[in-house]
Scaffold this motif. Structure first.
Motif, short mmCIF file in Angstrom:
data_model
loop_
_atom_site.label_atom_id
_atom_site.label_comp_id
_atom_site.label_asym_id
_atom_site.label_seq_id
_atom_site.Cartn_x
_atom_site.Cartn_y
_atom_site.Cartn_z
N GLY A 75 0.81 -1.21 0.00
CA GLY A 75 0.00 0.00 0.00
C GLY A 75 0.85 1.26 0.00
O GLY A 75 0.53 2.24 -0.68
N ASP A 76 1.97 1.25 0.74
CA ASP A 76 2.86 2.40 0.78
C ASP A 76 3.56 2.60 -0.56
O ASP A 76 3.76 3.73 -1.02
CB ASP A 76 3.88 2.24 1.89
CG ASP A 76 3.27 2.28 3.28
OD1 ASP A 76 2.17 2.88 3.42
OD2 ASP A 76 3.87 1.72 4.21
N VAL A 77 3.95 1.50 -1.21
CA VAL A 77 4.61 1.59 -2.51
C VAL A 77 3.64 2.12 -3.56
O VAL A 77 4.01 2.94 -4.41
CB VAL A 77 5.18 0.22 -2.93
CG1 VAL A 77 5.81 0.30 -4.33
CG2 VAL A 77 6.21 -0.26 -1.91
N LEU A 78 2.40 1.68 -3.52
CA LEU A 78 1.40 2.17 -4.47
C LEU A 78 1.20 3.68 -4.31
O LEU A 78 1.11 4.41 -5.31
CB LEU A 78 0.07 1.44 -4.26
CG LEU A 78 0.02 -0.02 -4.70
CD1 LEU A 78 -1.29 -0.66 -4.23
CD2 LEU A 78 0.16 -0.15 -6.20
N ALA A 79 1.14 4.15 -3.07
CA ALA A 79 0.96 5.58 -2.83
C ALA A 79 2.16 6.37 -3.33
O ALA A 79 2.02 7.42 -3.96
CB ALA A 79 0.73 5.84 -1.34
N TRP A 80 3.36 5.87 -3.07
CA TRP A 80 4.58 6.52 -3.54
C TRP A 80 4.62 6.56 -5.07
O TRP A 80 4.94 7.60 -5.67
CB TRP A 80 5.80 5.78 -3.00
CG TRP A 80 7.08 6.17 -3.65
CD1 TRP A 80 7.86 7.26 -3.35
CD2 TRP A 80 7.73 5.51 -4.73
NE1 TRP A 80 8.95 7.30 -4.17
CE2 TRP A 80 8.90 6.23 -5.03
CE3 TRP A 80 7.44 4.35 -5.46
CZ2 TRP A 80 9.78 5.84 -6.04
CZ3 TRP A 80 8.31 3.96 -6.47
CH2 TRP A 80 9.46 4.70 -6.75
N ALA A 81 4.29 5.44 -5.71
CA ALA A 81 4.33 5.38 -7.18
C ALA A 81 3.33 6.35 -7.79
O ALA A 81 3.61 6.99 -8.82
CB ALA A 81 4.04 3.95 -7.64
#
Length: 234
Positions: A75-81
């Protein structure tokens, strides 16, 4: 996350990553299904809860400058991307026996998000079928790392618009057949010669964790220059 930030700084427009499930059902970004090689933990990823995984050091194995890097939650990687505009190609590495609730958990996770620049892929084609039913808007791809006469059927039943296949078994005919079926073709380059070969076959997406990005880009530029030169000669 340090590797992802560095990749985008060097110009990567798509990042490939692997996802496992924690014991309490949190999708986490880690290549191996065990913790021993890349963290200071031990045992299977699926045997620890997220609040345990988040405390592990996942950077020191690579170098002292990365000490303290943690295992990211997807979820954190998706938000960063989404913030930096980079695309994600996510390999789902769940096990049909050890992760029996994977389809339900992943459907709930992906169904709650807008994912315009994200695609998942997996070698579990039954899981892909289940996700096609539960989250039809989620872009899907089939990982097929063997030669098979059933490729059109696999793409159809999983409703996949991407084929990922190892450079060791991919052929020009497979590239053509998959693209004629409406799929984007992805393969991994392990050596510079692989880049030239795959580009020559018309592979749409070339990924690598062995060739530095600057060298990968250089090989692709050389392929394009050769094509332009040949076209000019004609």
């Amino acid at each position: 996350m340090a590797a992802f930030r560095q990749a985008t700084a060097l110009g990567a427009d798509v990042i490939e990553l692997d996802v496992q499930l924690s014991r309490d059902g949190v999708p986490v970004v880690i290549h191996d299904d065990t913790l021993d090689r890349t963290t200071n933990g031990s045992g299977a990823v699926r045997c620890m809860d997220w609040d345990q995984l988040v405390q592990l050091d996942a950077g020191s194995w690579f170098g002292s400058g990365f000490a303290g890097e943690g295992i990211p939650a997807l979820g954190d990687v998706l938000a960063w991307a989404a913030d930096c505009g980079v695309g994600l190609l996510i390999e789902i590495k769940t096990h049909p026996v050890h992760d029996p609730d994977a389809a339900e958990l992943l459907a709930a996770f992906f169904g709650a998000r807008q994912l315009p620049n994200c695609a998942i892929y997996s070698s579990d084609h039954v899981l892909l079928q289940d996700l096609a039913t539960a989250v039809p808007e989620l872009a899907r791809g089939a990982l097929v790392n063997e030669r098979t006469p059933f490729l059109p059927q696999i793409l159809r039943i999983t409703e996949s618009k991407l084929l990922s296949q190892s450079v060791w078994v991919l052929t020009p005919d497979t590239v053509r057949d998959a693209q004629e079926a409406g799929a984007v073709v992805c393969s991994e380059a392990r050596y510079p010669a692989d880049v030239r070969m795959l580009a020559g076959w018309g592979v749409d997406l070339i990924v690598s964790n062995r060739i530095p990005l600057v060298h990968l880009a250089g090989e692709l530029r050389r392929v394009n220059e050769m094509r332009h030169h040949d076209t000019a000669r004609l």
